[in-house]
Design a protein around this motif. Structure first.
Motif, short mmCIF file in Angstrom:
data_model
loop_
_atom_site.label_atom_id
_atom_site.label_comp_id
_atom_site.label_asym_id
_atom_site.label_seq_id
_atom_site.Cartn_x
_atom_site.Cartn_y
_atom_site.Cartn_z
N GLY A 136 3.67 12.87 19.72
CA GLY A 136 2.45 13.25 20.45
C GLY A 136 2.75 13.76 21.84
N ILE A 137 1.92 14.67 22.31
CA ILE A 137 2.02 15.11 23.71
C ILE A 137 0.64 15.56 24.15
N THR A 138 0.03 14.76 25.02
CA THR A 138 -1.33 15.01 25.48
C THR A 138 -1.30 15.11 27.01
N ARG A 139 -2.08 16.04 27.52
CA ARG A 139 -2.21 16.15 28.98
C ARG A 139 -3.38 15.27 29.43
N LEU A 140 -3.10 14.24 30.22
CA LEU A 140 -4.16 13.38 30.73
C LEU A 140 -4.40 13.71 32.21
N LYS A 157 0.80 28.15 26.48
CA LYS A 157 1.57 29.07 27.33
C LYS A 157 2.84 28.41 27.85
N THR A 158 2.71 27.13 28.23
CA THR A 158 3.88 26.39 28.71
C THR A 158 4.95 26.34 27.62
N TYR A 159 4.54 26.01 26.39
CA TYR A 159 5.51 25.87 25.30
C TYR A 159 6.18 27.20 24.97
N ARG A 194 -0.85 14.36 33.77
CA ARG A 194 0.42 13.79 33.35
C ARG A 194 0.51 13.89 31.84
N LEU A 195 1.76 13.85 31.32
CA LEU A 195 1.96 13.95 29.88
C LEU A 195 2.01 12.55 29.29
N ALA A 196 1.27 12.35 28.20
CA ALA A 196 1.31 11.06 27.51
C ALA A 196 1.67 11.30 26.05
N ALA A 229 8.63 28.13 27.55
CA ALA A 229 9.86 27.34 27.43
C ALA A 229 10.75 27.91 26.32
N LYS A 230 10.13 28.43 25.27
CA LYS A 230 10.91 29.01 24.16
C LYS A 230 11.63 30.27 24.62
N VAL A 231 10.93 31.10 25.36
CA VAL A 231 11.53 32.35 25.86
C VAL A 231 12.67 32.03 26.83
N PRO A 253 7.66 12.84 28.50
CA PRO A 253 8.42 13.97 27.95
C PRO A 253 9.90 13.63 27.77
N GLY A 254 10.66 14.60 27.28
CA GLY A 254 12.11 14.43 27.18
C GLY A 254 12.59 13.87 25.85
N GLY A 255 11.69 13.83 24.85
CA GLY A 255 12.08 13.32 23.53
C GLY A 255 12.06 14.42 22.49
N VAL A 256 11.01 14.38 21.66
CA VAL A 256 10.91 15.31 20.53
C VAL A 256 10.64 16.75 21.00
N GLY A 257 9.88 16.94 22.08
CA GLY A 257 9.50 18.28 22.56
C GLY A 257 10.69 19.21 22.75
N PRO A 258 11.65 18.81 23.57
CA PRO A 258 12.83 19.68 23.77
C PRO A 258 13.62 19.92 22.48
N MET A 259 13.61 18.96 21.56
CA MET A 259 14.31 19.13 20.28
C MET A 259 13.66 20.25 19.45
N THR A 260 12.33 20.31 19.52
CA THR A 260 11.60 21.37 18.80
C THR A 260 12.13 22.74 19.21
N ILE A 261 12.31 22.92 20.50
CA ILE A 261 12.77 24.21 21.00
C ILE A 261 14.21 24.48 20.56
N TYR A 285 10.48 35.37 14.16
CA TYR A 285 9.39 35.28 15.14
C TYR A 285 8.45 34.14 14.77
N ILE A 286 7.67 33.73 15.76
CA ILE A 286 6.68 32.69 15.54
C ILE A 286 5.32 33.18 16.03
N VAL A 287 4.28 32.68 15.40
CA VAL A 287 2.91 32.89 15.89
C VAL A 287 2.46 31.53 16.40
N GLN A 288 2.31 31.43 17.71
CA GLN A 288 1.99 30.14 18.31
C GLN A 288 0.64 29.63 17.81
N LEU A 289 0.61 28.37 17.43
CA LEU A 289 -0.62 27.72 16.99
C LEU A 289 -1.12 26.78 18.09
N PRO A 290 -2.38 26.43 18.19
CA PRO A 290 -3.46 26.91 17.31
C PRO A 290 -3.91 28.32 17.66
N1 LIG Z 1 3.93 28.27 15.78
C1 LIG Z 1 4.13 27.17 16.52
N2 LIG Z 1 5.34 26.59 16.54
C2 LIG Z 1 5.56 25.48 17.31
O1 LIG Z 1 6.68 24.94 17.31
C3 LIG Z 1 4.48 24.96 18.11
C4 LIG Z 1 3.25 25.61 18.04
N3 LIG Z 1 3.09 26.69 17.24
N4 LIG Z 1 2.19 25.15 18.75
C5 LIG Z 1 2.31 24.04 19.66
C6 LIG Z 1 3.40 23.09 19.24
C7 LIG Z 1 3.88 22.18 20.36
N5 LIG Z 1 5.26 22.55 20.59
C8 LIG Z 1 6.05 22.03 21.62
C9 LIG Z 1 7.26 22.57 21.98
C10 LIG Z 1 7.98 22.07 23.05
C11 LIG Z 1 7.51 21.02 23.80
C12 LIG Z 1 8.28 20.53 24.98
O2 LIG Z 1 9.31 21.06 25.32
N6 LIG Z 1 7.80 19.50 25.65
C13 LIG Z 1 8.42 18.96 26.85
C14 LIG Z 1 7.44 18.98 28.02
C15 LIG Z 1 6.82 20.31 28.26
C16 LIG Z 1 5.69 20.25 29.27
O3 LIG Z 1 6.00 20.10 30.48
O4 LIG Z 1 4.51 20.33 28.89
C17 LIG Z 1 8.83 17.53 26.60
O5 LIG Z 1 8.27 16.90 25.69
O6 LIG Z 1 9.71 17.04 27.30
C18 LIG Z 1 6.31 20.45 23.43
C19 LIG Z 1 5.59 20.94 22.35
C20 LIG Z 1 5.61 23.54 19.74
N7 LIG Z 1 4.62 23.86 18.93
#
Ligand SMILES: Nc1nc(=O)c2c([nH]1)NC[C@@H]1CN(c3ccc(C(=O)N[C@@H](CCC(=O)O)C(=O)O)cc3)C=[N+]21
Length: 291
Positions: free
Chosen positions: A233-237, A46-48, A247-249, A51-53, A268-276, A93-98
């Motif tokens: 990687g991005i895991t909630r610990l 839901k967070t991700y 916290r995010l690890a 963030a996309k919206v 955070p602040g690396g690959v995650g924001p680039m994905t968006i 459009y995207i279908v969020q996984l999993p």
């Molecule tokens: N169909 C589909 N497409 C995806 O692209 C997709 C998906 N499913 N399922 C899940 C993963 C994960 N993902 C992330 C996107 C942004 C952050 C992001 O912006 N992370 C922030 C922190 C966000 C936070 O506070 O949790 C950061 O790394 O700085 C992370 C993870 C897209 N995914």
């Protein structure tokens, strides 16, 4: 040591996209429209998606969020996908996984119109990527390529170890970096859970992409001096001291690895924001292709 700042770079890219949207609007053309489908209520998902919206709003795209309950049947989801395929207002459009376990992910990804598949997950688009044809690159690997390119990290002839062979990160990452392209021309090894003597490989690597989803897996003793580290990687610990309880690890033990690194992405602040940012770029392209 240089931090590969995904937050800043994604802001730059979003500003570039916002500029393009302004031009489109000035010319009276259609604004790109992204839809996101999420099934169930996993907190991180839901967070991700949220963030996309939000990113769509920031650059001036139209967006539609479709939230479906966990109990949604595969048939119901496929019907929703058909609707999106036929809806002329939606560019991508995207279908969020999993997805919940009772839904066949492959069946769903196959149902997405490849011309609207801004995730780049449809087999047609995976094939096009492998063949170096114009397509939507999957957003996370695309974001890593863009980060490497913008920071001018040398990749040509370098030894890259990708840890993880997932369809959405590790595998496409290995394909892209071995191709003849910006941030490519590397010699790539794909490591995974069956890899013998991983440390032997990582100690020789010039660039390591870690995408296995195990918090703080890669430690300083596993890397050589001057290495470039991409932490996907991005895991909630659990962390009771934080107000949200976690916290995010990343997959990298930053404290021990960073002192040896030439370039490193933070979490955070690396690959995650680039994905968006790259998802937005794909949506802009989808709109252009449809116009
Ligand atoms: N169909 C589909 N497409 C995806 O692209 C997709 C998906 N499913 N399922 C899940 C993963 C994960 N993902 C992330 C996107 C942004 C952050 C992001 O912006 N992370 C922030 C922190 C966000 C936070 O506070 O949790 C950061 O790394 O700085 C992370 C993870 C897209 N995914």
């Amino acid at each position: 040591m240089t931090i590969l700042d995904g937050k800043k770079t994604s802001a730059d890219i979003k500003a570039e996209i916002a500029e393009k949207v302004k031009e489109l609007k000035a010319q009276g053309k259609k604004t790109p429209h992204l839809a996101a489908v999420i099934v169930g209520n996993d907190g991180a998902s839901k967070t991700y998606v949220g963030a996309k919206v939000k990113a769509c709003e920031l650059v001036g795209f139209d967006s539609t969020l479709i939230e479906l309950p966990t109990e949604t049947t595969e048939a119901e989801l496929l019907a929703k996908i058909e609707e999106l395929n036929n809806n002329d207002a939606i560019d991508g459009y995207i279908v969020q996984l999993p997805l919940p376990k009772h839904i066949d992910e492959h069946k769903v990804l196959l149902a997405v119109d490849a011309t609207k598949d801004v995730d780049g997950f449809h087999p047609t688009n995976v094939g096009r990527m492998a063949l170096e044809l114009p397509t939507f690159l999957p957003a996370t690997p695309y974001g890593v390529m863009e980060l490497l390119e913008r920071y001018k990290v040398p990749t040509s002839g370098k030894n890259v170890v990708v840890i993880g062979r997932s369809h959405i990160v590790g595998r496409p990452m290995s394909i892209l970096m071995s191709q003849k392209r910006a941030a490519g021309d590397a010699t790539v090894t794909v490591a995974h859970s069956r890899t013998a003597n991983l440390k032997e490989l990582t100690l020789k690597a010039d660039i390591i992409v870690v995408a296995l989803g195990v918090a703080e897996f890669l430690t300083g003793d596993m890397v050589k001096e001057g290495v470039t580290i991409i932490d996907v990687g991005i895991t909630r610990l659990d962390d009771p001291s934080k107000k949200n309880g976690f916290r995010l690890a990343g997959d990298v033990h930053f404290e021990s690895v960073a002192p040896k690194a030439a370039f490193i992405t933070p979490v955070p602040g690396g690959v995650g924001p680039m994905t968006i940012a790259m998802l937005l770029k794909n949506t802009l392209l989808a709109g252009e292709n449809r116009a």
